[in-house]
Design a protein around this motif. Structure first.
Motif, PDB file in Angstrom:
ATOM      1  N   UNK A   1       0.834  -1.203   0.000  1.00  0.00           N
ATOM      2  CA  UNK A   1       0.000   0.000   0.000  1.00  0.00           C
ATOM      3  C   UNK A   1       0.870   1.256   0.000  1.00  0.00           C
ATOM      4  N   UNK A   2       1.648   1.488  -1.075  1.00  0.00           N
ATOM      5  CA  UNK A   2       2.525   2.657  -1.113  1.00  0.00           C
ATOM      6  C   UNK A   2       1.748   3.964  -1.053  1.00  0.00           C
ATOM      7  N   UNK A   3       2.245   4.871  -0.241  1.00  0.00           N
ATOM      8  CA  UNK A   3       1.653   6.195  -0.028  1.00  0.00           C
ATOM      9  C   UNK A   3       0.331   6.154   0.734  1.00  0.00           C
ATOM     10  N   UNK A   4      -0.170   4.974   1.049  1.00  0.00           N
ATOM     11  CA  UNK A   4      -1.363   4.839   1.887  1.00  0.00           C
ATOM     12  C   UNK A   4      -1.117   3.781   2.952  1.00  0.00           C
ATOM     13  N   UNK A   5       0.153   3.592   3.312  1.00  0.00           N
ATOM     14  CA  UNK A   5       0.498   2.578   4.309  1.00  0.00           C
ATOM     15  C   UNK A   5      -0.118   2.895   5.669  1.00  0.00           C
ATOM     16  N   UNK A   6      -0.290   4.192   5.967  1.00  0.00           N
ATOM     17  CA  UNK A   6      -0.913   4.556   7.235  1.00  0.00           C
ATOM     18  C   UNK A   6      -2.410   4.261   7.213  1.00  0.00           C
ATOM     19  N   UNK A   7      -3.086   4.506   6.091  1.00  0.00           N
ATOM     20  CA  UNK A   7      -4.502   4.167   5.925  1.00  0.00           C
ATOM     21  C   UNK A   7      -4.710   2.688   6.247  1.00  0.00           C
ATOM     22  N   UNK A   8      -3.908   1.825   5.646  1.00  0.00           N
ATOM     23  CA  UNK A   8      -4.069   0.382   5.840  1.00  0.00           C
ATOM     24  C   UNK A   8      -3.743  -0.036   7.269  1.00  0.00           C
ATOM     25  N   UNK A   9      -2.626   0.459   7.831  1.00  0.00           N
ATOM     26  CA  UNK A   9      -2.225   0.057   9.178  1.00  0.00           C
ATOM     27  C   UNK A   9      -3.220   0.534  10.222  1.00  0.00           C
ATOM     28  N   UNK A  10      -3.642   1.782  10.136  1.00  0.00           N
ATOM     29  CA  UNK A  10      -4.549   2.319  11.143  1.00  0.00           C
ATOM     30  C   UNK A  10      -5.897   1.607  11.103  1.00  0.00           C
ATOM     31  N   UNK A  11      -6.368   1.274   9.903  1.00  0.00           N
ATOM     32  CA  UNK A  11      -7.605   0.514   9.795  1.00  0.00           C
ATOM     33  C   UNK A  11      -7.455  -0.867  10.423  1.00  0.00           C
ATOM     34  N   UNK A  12      -6.346  -1.512  10.143  1.00  0.00           N
ATOM     35  CA  UNK A  12      -6.111  -2.863  10.665  1.00  0.00           C
ATOM     36  C   UNK A  12      -6.084  -2.863  12.196  1.00  0.00           C
ATOM     37  N   UNK A  13      -5.436  -1.866  12.782  1.00  0.00           N
ATOM     38  CA  UNK A  13      -5.383  -1.787  14.243  1.00  0.00           C
ATOM     39  C   UNK A  13      -6.729  -1.388  14.818  1.00  0.00           C
ATOM     40  N   UNK A  14      -7.398  -0.422  14.189  1.00  0.00           N
ATOM     41  CA  UNK A  14      -8.683   0.052  14.705  1.00  0.00           C
ATOM     42  C   UNK A  14      -9.756  -1.033  14.699  1.00  0.00           C
ATOM     43  N   UNK A  15      -9.654  -1.985  13.782  1.00  0.00           N
ATOM     44  CA  UNK A  15     -10.652  -3.052  13.726  1.00  0.00           C
ATOM     45  C   UNK A  15     -10.530  -4.019  14.897  1.00  0.00           C
ATOM     46  N   UNK A  16      -9.363  -4.079  15.540  1.00  0.00           N
ATOM     47  CA  UNK A  16      -9.158  -5.105  16.583  1.00  0.00           C
ATOM     48  C   UNK A  16      -8.746  -4.538  17.934  1.00  0.00           C
ATOM     49  N   UNK A  17      -8.453  -3.239  18.011  1.00  0.00           N
ATOM     50  CA  UNK A  17      -7.934  -2.651  19.250  1.00  0.00           C
ATOM     51  C   UNK A  17      -8.581  -1.294  19.517  1.00  0.00           C
ATOM     52  N   UNK A  18      -8.607  -0.868  20.792  1.00  0.00           N
ATOM     53  CA  UNK A  18      -9.050   0.492  21.096  1.00  0.00           C
ATOM     54  C   UNK A  18      -8.064   1.529  20.557  1.00  0.00           C
ATOM     55  N   UNK A  19      -8.600   2.585  19.968  1.00  0.00           N
ATOM     56  CA  UNK A  19      -7.778   3.679  19.441  1.00  0.00           C
ATOM     57  C   UNK A  19      -8.431   5.001  19.846  1.00  0.00           C
ATOM     58  N   UNK A  20      -7.661   6.072  19.780  1.00  0.00           N
ATOM     59  CA  UNK A  20      -8.198   7.360  20.218  1.00  0.00           C
ATOM     60  C   UNK A  20      -7.480   8.501  19.511  1.00  0.00           C
ATOM     61  N   UNK A  21      -8.223   9.606  19.326  1.00  0.00           N
ATOM     62  CA  UNK A  21      -7.607  10.854  18.876  1.00  0.00           C
ATOM     63  C   UNK A  21      -7.812  11.893  19.961  1.00  0.00           C
TER      64      UNK A  21
END
Length: 400
Positions: free
Chosen positions: A189-209
């Motif tokens: 996922x070049x140039x969207x590696x953060x999109x993919x990683x953050x989605x993957x973590x958010x689907x299985x773990x608590x996240x916050x802004x």
């Protein structure tokens, strides 16, 4: 020992080591401020892993000077391998359980690390925490202040299926709260590696802004969003389609990803069909998900529209807006200009240029002085000045 000492705050983890990943590529113009802001963090237990990814400017010398005066800075110098490889290399080198990201052209506010650690202390299961940010534009001004649309974990999970939910250089991870193997950037996922990683973590773990801005994010012509815009858009729409197929299959399969190859009437119709399908799905979402789902729809609409406008495809933009039934989501002046595309295209383009210029003028009048936005900017500038003087000492090519 390093030469910068400050009292530690009661952040919940006063003695914990935080690893900060700092990829560097031809960043000499802004790198001293970025490094200076990290060196002056109120949380003192840091390691700053600075990986020079084959820079050809003066970045390596700046990093060497910084490492010579501050033992918390670990420098790796090597040939260019790209951002994703560099980030994964940094993850492998990180010794802390808490791992923060930082870009070499941004400025971290003094309390950034302490405030994020406090958020993790308040929520023991939290896996990923981003912060709000101020945006620096050319000539050293900051855009008007804003607020994040979404901050809580459930809504962030829904929104992560549509777009990148956190500004990448504001993020901090807690490695022990993330399942093994998941804290890794995917080179697919070049140039969207953060999109993919953050989605993957958010689907299985608590996240916050966090709502408070704790970083100044810099916009400039050399940023990835500008220099690699085509790759970013193509990867974004591909991953968006994957998420639709996974979570909202009734909205998938329109063929809108063909826009990445060529703007055609069929691709525009497919993009409009996607928006209509999402409209049909909205009433069927759980009530607590509908606000984030609606924001995701809006982000997708504006992303596709901005794509077409950036390519000067005004006729396609008009067709997309009308076919999706989203005319009401745009200002009257924009709708009027698009309405002239078919009959008076030259006039439409001229009026569009005037609208853009008017927006830039108004925006410039509303911008804030950087000195009024960044806390302790004077101290950061003085620290940065020490990194731009003298000859660079020699360091190992593989860092400390």
């Amino acid at each position: 020992m390093h030469r910068l000492f400050r009292p530690k705050l009661n952040c919940g983890f006063p003695e914990v080591l935080v690893s900060i990943l700092l990829p560097v590529f031809n960043a000499s113009r802004h790198l001293p401020l970025a490094l200076g802001s990290l060196q002056l963090q109120s949380h003192d237990e840091l390691e700053i892993i600075a990986i020079d990814d084959g820079s050809t400017d003066g970045s390596a010398g700046i990093l060497r000077r910084a490492a010579a005066s501050d033992t918390r800075i670990r420098v790796v110098e090597r040939e260019n391998r790209g951002l994703i490889h560099t980030l994964n290399e940094g993850l492998d080198l990180a010794r802390g359980d808490f791992i923060a990201r930082m870009d070499a052209d941004d400025i971290a506010y003094r309390e950034r690390i302490s405030t994020q650690l406090a958020a993790f202390a308040a929520e023991p299961g939290l896996a990923m925490c981003g912060t709000h940010f101020d945006t620096i534009v050319p000539r050293g001004a900051a855009l008007p202040q804003s607020k994040p649309d979404v901050t809580e974990s459930r809504e962030l999970r829904v929104l992560s299926r549509f777009c990148t939910i956190l500004r990448h250089p504001t993020v901090m991870f807690r490695r022990s709260a993330i399942p093994d193997g998941e804290l890794r950037y995917d080179p697919a996922y070049p140039c969207a590696e953060d999109f993919e990683l953050f989605n993957r973590i958010a689907e299985i773990c608590p996240v916050r802004q966090l709502e408070a801005p704790l970083l100044a994010y810099r916009l400039h012509p050399d940023s990835v969003s500008v220099t690699r815009a085509a790759t970013l858009r193509a990867t974004h729409v591909r991953f968006l389609e994957e998420n639709l197929a996974r979570h909202y299959p009734e909205a998938a399969g329109t063929g809108f990803t063909a826009l990445a190859a060529q703007v055609t009437p069929d691709a525009i119709s497919a993009a409009a069909d996607l928006l209509r399908r999402l409209d049909a799905l909205l009433p069927h979402q759980p009530p607590e998900d509908r606000r984030a789902f609606t924001i995701g729809q809006r982000v997708t609409l504006y992303f596709l529209y901005a794509w077409l406008v950036d390519l000067q495809e005004f006729s396609a933009a008009r067709h997309f807006v009308e076919a999706s039934g989203k005319q009401g989501m745009f200002r009257r002046s924009e709708r009027a200009v698009l309405g002239l595309v078919g009959s008076q295209p030259a006039l439409a383009r001229g009026l569009w240029s005037a609208l853009v210029a008017r927006g830039e003028i108004i925006g410039a009048l509303q911008n804030r002085k950087l000195t009024s936005v960044v806390p302790d900017i004077g101290a950061i500038e003085r620290q940065a000045a020490t990194l731009t003087m003298g000859a660079p000492p020699a360091v190992s090519s593989e860092g400390a």
